[in-house]
Design a protein around this motif. Sequence first.
Motif, mmCIF file in Angstrom:
data_model
loop_
_atom_site.group_PDB
_atom_site.id
_atom_site.type_symbol
_atom_site.label_atom_id
_atom_site.label_comp_id
_atom_site.label_asym_id
_atom_site.label_seq_id
_atom_site.Cartn_x
_atom_site.Cartn_y
_atom_site.Cartn_z
ATOM 1 N N PHE A 1 45.797 94.589 -36.569
ATOM 2 C CA PHE A 1 46.587 93.817 -37.525
ATOM 3 C C PHE A 1 47.598 94.736 -38.195
ATOM 4 C CE2 PHE A 1 42.597 91.779 -36.817
ATOM 5 C CZ PHE A 1 42.839 90.427 -36.870
ATOM 6 N N ARG A 2 48.871 94.301 -38.188
ATOM 7 C CA ARG A 2 49.931 95.086 -38.807
ATOM 8 C C ARG A 2 51.129 94.189 -39.113
ATOM 9 N NH1 ARG A 2 53.809 99.917 -36.431
ATOM 10 N NH2 ARG A 2 55.299 99.621 -38.085
ATOM 11 N N ASP A 3 51.643 94.297 -40.314
ATOM 12 C CA ASP A 3 52.904 93.646 -40.706
ATOM 13 C C ASP A 3 52.959 92.164 -40.341
ATOM 14 O OD1 ASP A 3 53.727 96.149 -41.576
ATOM 15 O OD2 ASP A 3 54.845 96.590 -39.743
ATOM 16 N N GLY A 4 51.882 91.443 -40.544
ATOM 17 C CA GLY A 4 51.870 90.019 -40.262
ATOM 18 C C GLY A 4 51.784 89.657 -38.792
ATOM 19 N N THR A 5 51.602 90.650 -37.919
ATOM 20 C CA THR A 5 51.428 90.391 -36.492
ATOM 21 C C THR A 5 50.089 90.953 -36.040
ATOM 22 O OG1 THR A 5 52.447 92.452 -35.730
ATOM 23 C CG2 THR A 5 53.920 90.554 -36.055
ATOM 24 N N THR A 6 49.661 90.499 -34.888
ATOM 25 C CA THR A 6 48.438 91.018 -34.288
ATOM 26 C C THR A 6 48.755 91.502 -32.877
ATOM 27 O OG1 THR A 6 47.885 88.766 -33.601
ATOM 28 C CG2 THR A 6 46.834 89.582 -35.605
ATOM 29 N N THR A 7 48.057 92.548 -32.466
ATOM 30 C CA THR A 7 48.208 93.079 -31.119
ATOM 31 C C THR A 7 46.838 93.065 -30.462
ATOM 32 O OG1 THR A 7 50.018 94.498 -31.840
ATOM 33 C CG2 THR A 7 48.979 95.043 -29.742
ATOM 34 N N LEU A 8 46.738 92.308 -29.384
ATOM 35 C CA LEU A 8 45.502 92.167 -28.630
ATOM 36 C C LEU A 8 45.548 93.087 -27.422
ATOM 37 C CD1 LEU A 8 42.939 90.136 -28.034
ATOM 38 C CD2 LEU A 8 44.505 89.319 -26.279
ATOM 39 N N GLY B 1 44.902 81.473 -27.277
ATOM 40 C CA GLY B 1 44.497 82.871 -27.337
ATOM 41 C C GLY B 1 44.941 83.568 -28.606
ATOM 42 N N MET B 2 44.381 84.727 -28.826
ATOM 43 C CA MET B 2 44.731 85.557 -29.981
ATOM 44 C C MET B 2 45.805 86.565 -29.581
ATOM 45 S SD MET B 2 41.132 86.448 -31.789
ATOM 46 C CE MET B 2 39.688 85.538 -31.280
ATOM 47 N N GLY B 3 46.521 87.039 -30.593
ATOM 48 C CA GLY B 3 47.493 88.099 -30.386
ATOM 49 C C GLY B 3 48.931 87.628 -30.387
ATOM 50 N N THR B 4 49.696 88.120 -31.365
ATOM 51 C CA THR B 4 51.138 87.914 -31.356
ATOM 52 C C THR B 4 51.722 88.667 -30.158
ATOM 53 O OG1 THR B 4 51.053 87.944 -33.777
ATOM 54 C CG2 THR B 4 53.234 88.081 -32.758
ATOM 55 N N PHE B 5 51.137 89.831 -29.889
ATOM 56 C CA PHE B 5 51.486 90.649 -28.733
ATOM 57 C C PHE B 5 50.194 90.894 -27.966
ATOM 58 C CE2 PHE B 5 54.617 91.518 -31.985
ATOM 59 C CZ PHE B 5 55.792 91.293 -31.282
ATOM 60 N N ARG B 6 50.271 90.810 -26.635
ATOM 61 C CA ARG B 6 49.079 90.931 -25.786
ATOM 62 C C ARG B 6 49.357 91.917 -24.661
ATOM 63 N NH1 ARG B 6 48.005 84.360 -25.512
ATOM 64 N NH2 ARG B 6 48.173 84.094 -27.768
ATOM 65 N N ASN C 1 59.000 100.990 -32.878
ATOM 66 C CA ASN C 1 57.834 101.021 -33.746
ATOM 67 C C ASN C 1 57.583 99.691 -34.450
ATOM 68 O OD1 ASN C 1 55.673 102.136 -35.188
ATOM 69 N ND2 ASN C 1 56.993 102.656 -36.899
ATOM 70 N N CYS C 2 58.612 98.914 -34.648
ATOM 71 C CA CYS C 2 58.494 97.661 -35.403
ATOM 72 C C CYS C 2 58.631 96.478 -34.450
ATOM 73 C CB CYS C 2 59.564 97.609 -36.496
ATOM 74 S SG CYS C 2 59.368 96.201 -37.578
ATOM 75 N N TRP C 3 57.492 95.909 -34.062
ATOM 76 C CA TRP C 3 57.503 94.770 -33.146
ATOM 77 C C TRP C 3 57.592 93.489 -33.956
ATOM 78 C CZ3 TRP C 3 52.939 95.951 -29.295
ATOM 79 C CH2 TRP C 3 53.188 97.171 -28.653
ATOM 80 N N SER C 4 58.446 92.574 -33.506
ATOM 81 C CA SER C 4 58.626 91.316 -34.231
ATOM 82 C C SER C 4 59.072 90.232 -33.264
ATOM 83 C CB SER C 4 59.670 91.498 -35.340
ATOM 84 O OG SER C 4 60.947 91.690 -34.759
ATOM 85 N N SER C 5 59.448 89.093 -33.829
ATOM 86 C CA SER C 5 59.889 87.969 -33.008
ATOM 87 C C SER C 5 61.177 88.285 -32.243
ATOM 88 C CB SER C 5 60.074 86.724 -33.867
ATOM 89 O OG SER C 5 61.048 86.959 -34.862
ATOM 90 N N ARG C 6 61.870 89.348 -32.615
ATOM 91 C CA ARG C 6 63.074 89.709 -31.853
ATOM 92 C C ARG C 6 62.712 90.220 -30.457
ATOM 93 N NH1 ARG C 6 64.043 95.410 -32.257
ATOM 94 N NH2 ARG C 6 62.775 96.307 -33.897
ATOM 95 N N HIS C 7 61.434 90.525 -30.231
ATOM 96 C CA HIS C 7 60.950 90.936 -28.909
ATOM 97 C C HIS C 7 60.448 89.702 -28.155
ATOM 98 C CE1 HIS C 7 60.626 94.747 -31.211
ATOM 99 N NE2 HIS C 7 61.038 95.259 -30.075
ATOM 100 N N GLN C 8 61.311 88.705 -27.998
ATOM 101 C CA GLN C 8 60.910 87.407 -27.434
ATOM 102 C C GLN C 8 60.233 87.502 -26.067
ATOM 103 O OE1 GLN C 8 60.886 84.056 -28.543
ATOM 104 N NE2 GLN C 8 60.954 85.242 -30.424
ATOM 105 N N GLU C 9 60.608 88.470 -25.264
ATOM 106 C CA GLU C 9 60.018 88.571 -23.928
ATOM 107 C C GLU C 9 58.536 88.939 -23.969
ATOM 108 O OE1 GLU C 9 62.062 92.628 -24.529
ATOM 109 O OE2 GLU C 9 62.238 90.600 -25.257
ATOM 110 N N PHE C 10 58.032 89.380 -25.161
ATOM 111 C CA PHE C 10 56.619 89.737 -25.320
ATOM 112 C C PHE C 10 55.948 88.998 -26.474
ATOM 113 C CE2 PHE C 10 58.752 93.485 -23.518
ATOM 114 C CZ PHE C 10 58.075 93.572 -22.324
ATOM 115 N N PHE C 11 56.662 88.153 -27.154
ATOM 116 C CA PHE C 11 56.204 87.541 -28.403
ATOM 117 C C PHE C 11 55.512 86.200 -28.136
ATOM 118 C CE2 PHE C 11 57.000 84.938 -32.229
ATOM 119 C CZ PHE C 11 56.515 85.781 -33.218
ATOM 120 N N PHE C 12 54.261 86.070 -28.606
ATOM 121 C CA PHE C 12 53.531 84.811 -28.521
ATOM 122 C C PHE C 12 53.616 84.130 -29.880
ATOM 123 C CE2 PHE C 12 51.756 86.978 -24.897
ATOM 124 C CZ PHE C 12 51.484 85.968 -23.991
#
Length: 148
Positions: A40-47, A72-77, A115-126
Amino acid sequence: MTHAELVKIAERWLVSARGCGAVLTELVTLYPEIPDAIGFRDGTTTLLECKASRADFLADAKKIFRRNPWMGMGTFRLYLCPTGIITPEDLPPKWGLIWVNEKGKARMQVGPKGNCWSSRHQEFFFGEKNVEAEQAILVSAVRRYQGR
C-alpha cells in the motif's frame, strides 16, 4: 527457488523498490484471492503474484478473479518469478513482470517506469478492482496485530 523464498523477495521489493508503507503477505480473509504480497502506497496498491513454476502460472489464469480483473486486488499487478519462467509475451493485459535471478535479485522486466505510479500509467493501471477485499485484508491485519 521456492514459493516461500519468492514471497520474501516480493515483500522486500515492495518496501525497497516500490516504497510501500505497508506490505502484507499471504494473508487469508473471507475473499477468494489470497495475495502472495500486496503493498500500500499513496492511495494505490501493488499486487505481486509469485510463481515458482510455469505450471503454477498457467493454473493462475483459471482463477475467477483473473478471468474477471475487476474482482481482483491491486491497482498495479505484477508476476514475480525466477528468470524466464514467465515471458513478457505470456502476460495478461496490464500485468507487469519481475524476474528474480539465481542470487535472489529482483529486476522489473515489464511495468510502470519511475517512482510515482498513478493513473497516468494507463497501460498498467487497474481502475476497477476489488477495493472491499483490499480493505478487508487491511482490517484483518490490524485486528491480528491488535490481538497480540
